[in-house]
Write a protein that holds these residues in place. Structure first.
Motif, mmCIF file in Angstrom:
data_model
loop_
_atom_site.group_PDB
_atom_site.id
_atom_site.type_symbol
_atom_site.label_atom_id
_atom_site.label_comp_id
_atom_site.label_asym_id
_atom_site.label_seq_id
_atom_site.Cartn_x
_atom_site.Cartn_y
_atom_site.Cartn_z
ATOM 1 N N UNK A 139 0.882 -1.149 0.032
ATOM 2 C CA UNK A 139 -0.022 -0.017 -0.257
ATOM 3 C C UNK A 139 0.878 1.250 0.066
ATOM 4 N N UNK A 140 0.535 2.164 -1.002
ATOM 5 C CA UNK A 140 1.376 3.511 -0.776
ATOM 6 C C UNK A 140 1.381 4.022 0.561
ATOM 7 N N UNK A 141 2.568 4.628 0.971
ATOM 8 C CA UNK A 141 2.645 4.758 2.599
ATOM 9 C C UNK A 141 3.311 6.306 2.803
ATOM 10 N N UNK A 142 2.694 7.056 3.574
ATOM 11 C CA UNK A 142 3.588 8.225 4.200
ATOM 12 C C UNK A 142 3.877 7.980 5.612
ATOM 13 N N UNK A 143 5.049 8.357 5.761
ATOM 14 C CA UNK A 143 5.478 8.360 7.232
ATOM 15 C C UNK A 143 5.828 9.496 7.632
ATOM 16 N N UNK A 144 5.292 10.035 8.819
ATOM 17 C CA UNK A 144 5.675 11.297 9.376
ATOM 18 C C UNK A 144 6.171 11.500 10.886
ATOM 19 N N UNK A 145 7.055 12.363 10.890
ATOM 20 C CA UNK A 145 7.900 12.273 12.353
ATOM 21 C C UNK A 145 7.961 13.576 12.961
ATOM 22 N N UNK A 146 7.878 13.598 14.248
ATOM 23 C CA UNK A 146 8.016 14.931 14.924
ATOM 24 C C UNK A 146 9.222 14.971 15.463
ATOM 25 N N UNK A 147 9.679 15.300 16.530
ATOM 26 C CA UNK A 147 10.981 15.315 16.949
ATOM 27 C C UNK A 147 11.152 14.458 18.336
ATOM 28 N N UNK A 148 10.195 13.548 18.373
ATOM 29 C CA UNK A 148 10.512 12.216 19.147
ATOM 30 C C UNK A 148 10.823 11.158 18.224
ATOM 31 N N UNK A 149 10.192 10.577 17.545
ATOM 32 C CA UNK A 149 10.637 9.323 16.729
ATOM 33 C C UNK A 149 11.501 9.936 15.551
ATOM 34 N N UNK A 150 11.230 11.116 15.093
ATOM 35 C CA UNK A 150 11.944 11.517 13.971
ATOM 36 C C UNK A 150 11.580 10.575 12.513
ATOM 37 N N UNK A 151 12.778 10.327 11.928
ATOM 38 C CA UNK A 151 12.774 9.641 10.537
ATOM 39 C C UNK A 151 12.647 8.143 10.882
ATOM 40 N N UNK A 152 12.887 7.523 12.172
ATOM 41 C CA UNK A 152 13.039 6.253 12.471
ATOM 42 C C UNK A 152 12.070 5.405 11.846
ATOM 43 N N UNK A 153 10.745 5.721 11.951
ATOM 44 C CA UNK A 153 9.944 5.182 11.227
ATOM 45 C C UNK A 153 9.800 4.821 9.753
ATOM 46 N N UNK A 154 10.233 6.008 9.046
ATOM 47 C CA UNK A 154 10.529 5.800 7.642
ATOM 48 C C UNK A 154 11.584 4.962 7.305
ATOM 49 N N UNK A 155 12.640 5.029 8.076
ATOM 50 C CA UNK A 155 13.745 4.187 7.729
ATOM 51 C C UNK A 155 13.478 2.615 8.007
ATOM 52 N N UNK A 177 6.915 7.344 1.164
ATOM 53 C CA UNK A 177 7.644 8.729 1.325
ATOM 54 C C UNK A 177 7.892 9.085 2.707
ATOM 55 N N UNK A 178 8.787 9.895 3.209
ATOM 56 C CA UNK A 178 8.833 10.173 4.461
ATOM 57 C C UNK A 178 8.802 11.653 4.557
ATOM 58 N N UNK A 179 8.540 12.425 5.805
ATOM 59 C CA UNK A 179 8.564 13.579 5.983
ATOM 60 C C UNK A 179 8.716 14.060 7.576
ATOM 61 N N UNK A 180 9.618 15.149 7.950
ATOM 62 C CA UNK A 180 9.419 15.573 9.271
ATOM 63 C C UNK A 180 8.721 16.787 9.298
ATOM 64 N N UNK A 181 8.264 16.863 10.728
ATOM 65 C CA UNK A 181 7.409 18.178 10.909
ATOM 66 C C UNK A 181 7.919 18.824 11.725
ATOM 67 N N UNK A 182 8.678 20.026 11.325
ATOM 68 C CA UNK A 182 9.442 21.046 12.418
ATOM 69 C C UNK A 182 8.578 21.566 13.486
ATOM 70 N N UNK A 183 9.417 22.017 14.375
ATOM 71 C CA UNK A 183 8.675 22.434 15.568
ATOM 72 C C UNK A 183 7.555 21.808 16.377
ATOM 73 N N UNK A 184 7.447 20.390 16.193
ATOM 74 C CA UNK A 184 6.833 19.487 16.569
ATOM 75 C C UNK A 184 7.177 18.330 17.285
ATOM 76 N N UNK A 185 6.709 18.117 18.348
ATOM 77 C CA UNK A 185 6.889 16.799 19.506
ATOM 78 C C UNK A 185 6.235 15.468 18.981
ATOM 79 N N UNK A 186 5.499 15.022 19.840
ATOM 80 C CA UNK A 186 5.040 13.662 19.519
ATOM 81 C C UNK A 186 3.473 13.617 19.083
ATOM 82 N N UNK A 187 2.736 14.795 19.627
ATOM 83 C CA UNK A 187 1.519 14.843 19.357
ATOM 84 C C UNK A 187 1.033 15.759 18.047
ATOM 85 N N UNK A 188 1.392 15.109 16.916
ATOM 86 C CA UNK A 188 1.151 15.650 15.751
ATOM 87 C C UNK A 188 -0.006 16.478 15.382
#
Length: 289
Positions: free
Chosen positions: A235-251, A261-272
């Motif tokens: 299934x086409x998938x998007x992985x989003x990370x804040x500053x807790x998990x970051x890009x670990x899920x994407x990797x 595809x993966x993106x980090x959301x700046x100035x964001x913690x865990x509760x996106x």
């Protein structure tokens, strides 16, 4: 407090309503809003469906939004068993079937991420596109790197049957406030309304037990994820990370997903969904279109 009898929160969203459905042997509470192509939202801990409150109105402008309380949490049933990922994925698939929905986009956060991932592996025809955020897929390569400093302390605390719920009764607010401040960007926390909703939802021995039950099956769920992921994620998938998990899920997803595809959301913690609903909505609009 019996959280299943608490007043139901309302949102200013088109067609917003609360519902209960008998699904997979339990009573599932869910909210719905809008109309159009369906999108299923799966929350984590220590949250309820209300974690999506800041994105539901915008999504409902042109989508049918469905946001359930997970088994054991919020206004849904609190059975003693059924917290393995196979059953939780079947809960989600059963809710879609109950609603007559053949296929939906699925967006998940925290604990909901492993459920959505298993849903896409176990019921791929039910999932059009998959959005996963701020979680680690236990048992899959990459988890050990994220956990190199050891598992978070609360994993072990929540894992002991009967202990955490007994210790925390009467102190639920103070306990949850630690997560709401330490895991958000700049320790700014979440809105007072959301905080009060979650504290009420997790107040009392049974309410706490229903949440901790998800932690008490982590070891078994890791094996289920390993087995289910061997065929890859189609299934086409998007992985989003804040500053807790970051890009670990994407990797973690890159080696097993056909299209991720993966993106980090700046100035964001865990509760996106609560900290950066604006950014989440932009990513959903780009990816799900």
């Amino acid at each position: 407090m019996d959280t299943t009898t608490r007043p139901l929160k309302t949102l200013d969203a088109p067609g917003f309503a609360h519902h209960f459905a008998e699904v997979n042997g339990i009573r599932v509470h869910y909210v719905s809003a809008g109309h159009g192509e369906p999108i299923l939202l799966l929350h984590g801990w220590p949250f309820t469906w209300f974690t999506w409150a800041r994105v539901i109105p915008a999504l409902a402008a042109n989508r049918l939004v469905i946001a359930p309380d997970l088994r054991g949490i919020g206004h849904s049933s609190r059975p003693e068993t059924g917290y393995d990922l196979h059953t939780l994925a079947d809960d989600a698939a059963g809710l879609l079937a109950h609603l007559g929905i053949r296929r939906a986009d699925v967006v998940a956060h925290d604990l909901g991420t492993e459920i959505a991932f298993m849903l896409a592996l176990r019921h791929p025809s039910r999932v059009r596109r998959l959005v996963l955020s701020e979680a680690i897929l236990s048992g899959l390569p990459g988890a050990e790197a994220f956990l190199a400093q050891g598992k978070p302390w609360w994993f072990a605390f929540h894992d002991v049957p009967g202990l955490a719920e007994r210790v925390l009764v009467g102190n639920e607010g103070a306990y949850l406030d630690w997560f709401f401040t330490h895991h958000t960007y700049g320790q700014r926390g979440i809105s007072p309304e959301a905080r009060n909703e979650y504290v009420a939802a997790y107040t009392g021995v049974e309410a706490l037990r229903g949440g901790f039950a998800h932690y008490r099956v982590f070891k078994g769920n890791a094996s289920l994820l390993q087995a289910a992921s061997r065929g890859g994620l189609k299934v086409p998938t998007l992985a989003l990370g804040g500053n807790v998990v970051g890009d670990a899920l994407y990797r973690q997803l890159v080696p097993i997903a056909d299209n991720v595809v993966g993106h980090l959301i700046p100035e964001c913690g865990h509760a996106i969904p609560e900290e950066r609903p604006d950014a989440l909505l932009r990513h959903l609009a780009d990816f799900l279109s």
